[in-house]
Design a protein around this motif. Sequence first.
Motif, PDB file in Angstrom:
ATOM      1  N   MET A   1       0.929  -1.113  -0.138  1.00  0.00           N
ATOM      2  CA  MET A   1      -0.015   0.136   0.021  1.00  0.00           C
ATOM      3  C   MET A   1       0.874   1.300  -0.080  1.00  0.00           C
ATOM      4  SD  MET A   1      -3.251  -0.449   2.526  1.00  0.00           S
ATOM      5  CE  MET A   1      -2.331  -0.921   4.055  1.00  0.00           C
ATOM      6  N   GLU A   2       0.251   2.239  -0.283  1.00  0.00           N
ATOM      7  CA  GLU A   2       1.038   3.453  -0.640  1.00  0.00           C
ATOM      8  C   GLU A   2       0.081   4.736   0.095  1.00  0.00           C
ATOM      9  OE1 GLU A   2       2.735   4.887  -4.188  1.00  0.00           O
ATOM     10  OE2 GLU A   2       2.568   2.912  -5.105  1.00  0.00           O
ATOM     11  N   GLN A   3       0.755   5.761   0.810  1.00  0.00           N
ATOM     12  CA  GLN A   3       0.127   6.641   1.450  1.00  0.00           C
ATOM     13  C   GLN A   3      -0.444   7.753   0.470  1.00  0.00           C
ATOM     14  OE1 GLN A   3       2.216   7.757   4.997  1.00  0.00           O
ATOM     15  NE2 GLN A   3       1.219   9.730   4.837  1.00  0.00           N
ATOM     16  N   ILE A   4      -1.727   8.194   0.861  1.00  0.00           N
ATOM     17  CA  ILE A   4      -2.514   8.927  -0.076  1.00  0.00           C
ATOM     18  C   ILE A   4      -1.777  10.331   0.290  1.00  0.00           C
ATOM     19  CG2 ILE A   4      -4.418  10.302  -0.375  1.00  0.00           C
ATOM     20  CD1 ILE A   4      -5.863   7.368   0.172  1.00  0.00           C
ATOM     21  N   ALA A   5      -1.287  11.231  -0.868  1.00  0.00           N
ATOM     22  CA  ALA A   5      -1.169  12.596  -0.651  1.00  0.00           C
ATOM     23  C   ALA A   5      -1.739  13.598  -0.729  1.00  0.00           C
ATOM     24  CB  ALA A   5       0.093  12.715  -1.760  1.00  0.00           C
ATOM     25  N   SER A   6      -2.904  13.489  -1.364  1.00  0.00           N
ATOM     26  CA  SER A   6      -4.176  14.695  -1.494  1.00  0.00           C
ATOM     27  C   SER A   6      -5.362  14.235  -1.993  1.00  0.00           C
ATOM     28  CB  SER A   6      -3.440  15.700  -2.552  1.00  0.00           C
ATOM     29  OG  SER A   6      -3.429  14.908  -3.997  1.00  0.00           O
TER      30      SER A   6
ATOM     31  N   ALA B   1      -4.314   1.010  -2.273  1.00  0.00           N
ATOM     32  CA  ALA B   1      -3.776  -0.152  -2.860  1.00  0.00           C
ATOM     33  C   ALA B   1      -4.647  -0.314  -4.354  1.00  0.00           C
ATOM     34  CB  ALA B   1      -3.831  -1.400  -2.129  1.00  0.00           C
ATOM     35  N   CYS B   2      -4.010  -0.469  -5.319  1.00  0.00           N
ATOM     36  CA  CYS B   2      -4.627  -0.945  -6.513  1.00  0.00           C
ATOM     37  C   CYS B   2      -4.592  -2.215  -7.031  1.00  0.00           C
ATOM     38  CB  CYS B   2      -4.007   0.160  -7.746  1.00  0.00           C
ATOM     39  SG  CYS B   2      -4.421   2.099  -7.434  1.00  0.00           S
ATOM     40  N   LEU B   3      -5.579  -3.056  -7.138  1.00  0.00           N
ATOM     41  CA  LEU B   3      -5.796  -4.437  -7.513  1.00  0.00           C
ATOM     42  C   LEU B   3      -6.165  -4.350  -8.859  1.00  0.00           C
ATOM     43  CD1 LEU B   3      -5.173  -4.570  -4.395  1.00  0.00           C
ATOM     44  CD2 LEU B   3      -6.231  -6.718  -4.632  1.00  0.00           C
ATOM     45  N   PRO B   4      -6.360  -5.532  -9.550  1.00  0.00           N
ATOM     46  CA  PRO B   4      -6.599  -5.593 -10.944  1.00  0.00           C
ATOM     47  C   PRO B   4      -7.833  -4.928 -11.466  1.00  0.00           C
ATOM     48  CG  PRO B   4      -5.704  -7.580 -10.362  1.00  0.00           C
ATOM     49  CD  PRO B   4      -5.751  -6.673  -9.064  1.00  0.00           C
ATOM     50  N   HIS B   5      -8.924  -4.957 -10.467  1.00  0.00           N
ATOM     51  CA  HIS B   5     -10.388  -4.290 -10.823  1.00  0.00           C
ATOM     52  C   HIS B   5     -10.769  -3.416  -9.670  1.00  0.00           C
ATOM     53  CE1 HIS B   5     -10.654  -7.535 -13.795  1.00  0.00           C
ATOM     54  NE2 HIS B   5     -10.490  -8.479 -12.650  1.00  0.00           N
ATOM     55  N   THR B   6      -9.873  -3.211  -8.672  1.00  0.00           N
ATOM     56  CA  THR B   6     -10.428  -2.372  -7.677  1.00  0.00           C
ATOM     57  C   THR B   6      -9.369  -1.659  -7.080  1.00  0.00           C
ATOM     58  OG1 THR B   6     -11.803  -4.406  -6.931  1.00  0.00           O
ATOM     59  CG2 THR B   6     -11.310  -2.824  -5.221  1.00  0.00           C
ATOM     60  N   LEU B   7      -9.861  -0.362  -6.559  1.00  0.00           N
ATOM     61  CA  LEU B   7      -9.187   0.449  -5.767  1.00  0.00           C
ATOM     62  C   LEU B   7      -9.672   0.374  -4.250  1.00  0.00           C
ATOM     63  CD1 LEU B   7      -7.393   3.271  -5.008  1.00  0.00           C
ATOM     64  CD2 LEU B   7      -9.322   4.479  -5.488  1.00  0.00           C
ATOM     65  N   PHE B   8      -8.541   0.027  -3.489  1.00  0.00           N
ATOM     66  CA  PHE B   8      -8.977   0.033  -1.888  1.00  0.00           C
ATOM     67  C   PHE B   8      -8.574   1.295  -1.317  1.00  0.00           C
ATOM     68  CE2 PHE B   8      -9.138  -4.572  -3.062  1.00  0.00           C
ATOM     69  CZ  PHE B   8     -10.270  -4.846  -2.383  1.00  0.00           C
TER      70      PHE B   8
ATOM     71  N   LEU C   1     -14.597  -7.563  -7.509  1.00  0.00           N
ATOM     72  CA  LEU C   1     -14.491  -6.859  -6.017  1.00  0.00           C
ATOM     73  C   LEU C   1     -13.879  -8.333  -5.171  1.00  0.00           C
ATOM     74  CD1 LEU C   1     -14.200  -4.849  -3.831  1.00  0.00           C
ATOM     75  CD2 LEU C   1     -16.738  -4.962  -3.597  1.00  0.00           C
ATOM     76  N   GLY C   2     -15.244  -9.218  -5.276  1.00  0.00           N
ATOM     77  CA  GLY C   2     -14.835 -10.186  -4.487  1.00  0.00           C
ATOM     78  C   GLY C   2     -13.464 -11.235  -4.710  1.00  0.00           C
ATOM     79  N   GLU C   3     -13.012 -11.096  -6.030  1.00  0.00           N
ATOM     80  CA  GLU C   3     -11.806 -11.477  -6.397  1.00  0.00           C
ATOM     81  C   GLU C   3     -10.591 -10.720  -5.750  1.00  0.00           C
ATOM     82  OE1 GLU C   3     -11.431 -12.000 -10.527  1.00  0.00           O
ATOM     83  OE2 GLU C   3     -13.256 -13.235 -10.721  1.00  0.00           O
ATOM     84  N   ASP C   4     -10.683  -9.561  -5.766  1.00  0.00           N
ATOM     85  CA  ASP C   4      -9.754  -8.655  -5.216  1.00  0.00           C
ATOM     86  C   ASP C   4      -9.826  -8.663  -3.730  1.00  0.00           C
ATOM     87  OD1 ASP C   4      -8.826  -7.902  -7.654  1.00  0.00           O
ATOM     88  OD2 ASP C   4     -10.118  -6.287  -7.986  1.00  0.00           O
TER      89      ASP C   4
ATOM     90  N   THR D   1      -2.542 -10.849   1.312  1.00  0.00           N
ATOM     91  CA  THR D   1      -1.525  -9.911   1.358  1.00  0.00           C
ATOM     92  C   THR D   1      -1.293  -9.527   2.854  1.00  0.00           C
ATOM     93  OG1 THR D   1      -1.866  -9.274  -0.758  1.00  0.00           O
ATOM     94  CG2 THR D   1      -0.246  -8.067   0.455  1.00  0.00           C
ATOM     95  N   TYR D   2      -2.167  -9.316   3.274  1.00  0.00           N
ATOM     96  CA  TYR D   2      -2.305  -8.716   4.778  1.00  0.00           C
ATOM     97  C   TYR D   2      -3.285  -9.607   5.886  1.00  0.00           C
ATOM     98  CZ  TYR D   2      -0.498  -4.467   2.530  1.00  0.00           C
ATOM     99  OH  TYR D   2       0.099  -3.666   1.817  1.00  0.00           O
ATOM    100  N   PRO D   3      -2.838 -10.772   6.043  1.00  0.00           N
ATOM    101  CA  PRO D   3      -3.710 -11.838   6.606  1.00  0.00           C
ATOM    102  C   PRO D   3      -4.040 -11.602   8.110  1.00  0.00           C
ATOM    103  CG  PRO D   3      -1.435 -12.720   6.228  1.00  0.00           C
ATOM    104  CD  PRO D   3      -1.519 -11.573   5.800  1.00  0.00           C
ATOM    105  N   ASP D   4      -3.288 -10.848   8.753  1.00  0.00           N
ATOM    106  CA  ASP D   4      -3.423 -10.580  10.098  1.00  0.00           C
ATOM    107  C   ASP D   4      -4.481  -9.095  10.434  1.00  0.00           C
ATOM    108  OD1 ASP D   4      -1.798 -12.736  10.740  1.00  0.00           O
ATOM    109  OD2 ASP D   4       0.092 -11.486  10.697  1.00  0.00           O
TER     110      ASP D   4
END
Length: 270
Positions: A1-6, A47-54, A75-78, A85-88
């Motif tokens: 993931m990356e931090q949002i700047a604006s 985070a940008c996944l194939p079909h989804t922006l989280f 969305l379900g796939e992503d 990626t972040y199981p905990d």
Amino acid sequence: MEQIASIEQIRSLIAQIRDRRQGFVTNFYLDEEKHNWWIRKGLFFYACLPHTLFLVKQSPDFWNVFYCSTTKDELGEDVRAFQQTYPDKKWMVDIVGREHQCVPMIEMFENQGFCMAASLVRMFRANPPAPSEELVDAVVKASANEAGMVSSLLAQYFDATLEQLPLEEELMDYAQNGQVLLCRIGKQIAGFLIFEQNMSTLYLRYWFTHPDFRDQGVGSKLLRAFFSEGKNAPRQLLWVIKHNENAIKRYRHYGFMEENMLDFVMTNKL
């Protein structure tokens, strides 16, 4: 993931999903003031996944997760991939809308291992003629310096996983805008009410009476002051946990009615 700047970056990321013209599903609604605070405090990530922006607002114990995606199934796939990626990490996800609109999305999240944490119902009140007093006796508007005390009470008595509690800096903004009402008994805060208002709608965000001052008319005084503040707003709204029958009964007493607009709060870890 990356931090949002604006805020502009958020708009650009959402536009990339929309521009695919393959459908659009979301639980994210931009609030520039609130989301700017999340950005300034370094709490908002993407985070940008194939079909989804989280979009993720991080708290020490859990994440508030928002999505903009093309379709429910994609969305379900992503969601599955992002969780791997972040199981905990504990997710809190809001699904908002009319019940028949929400059911397919609820089922999709359940298929990904999520369960219902709570459901909230929206209540509304058409505004009657305004009371004559401008501010109810014993109720005052909080100063920005008192935001810290209100923040502490919110943290102590409200469930942060369900309520999306405001940052102290947000509370300072509310106070500076005259949107935090306090009822004092002696030197103690007996209760508070936090609201927002635009041209057409008055929103009750948080209404609280301290346990030490229950059954002393504190909540009633705060609510009457709230009605007075919104005397020019034709519509008043609030959200309440659906199984909180006592609260719903009280709101009905003051003229609120449930409507078919629900917020289902789901989590991957109870």
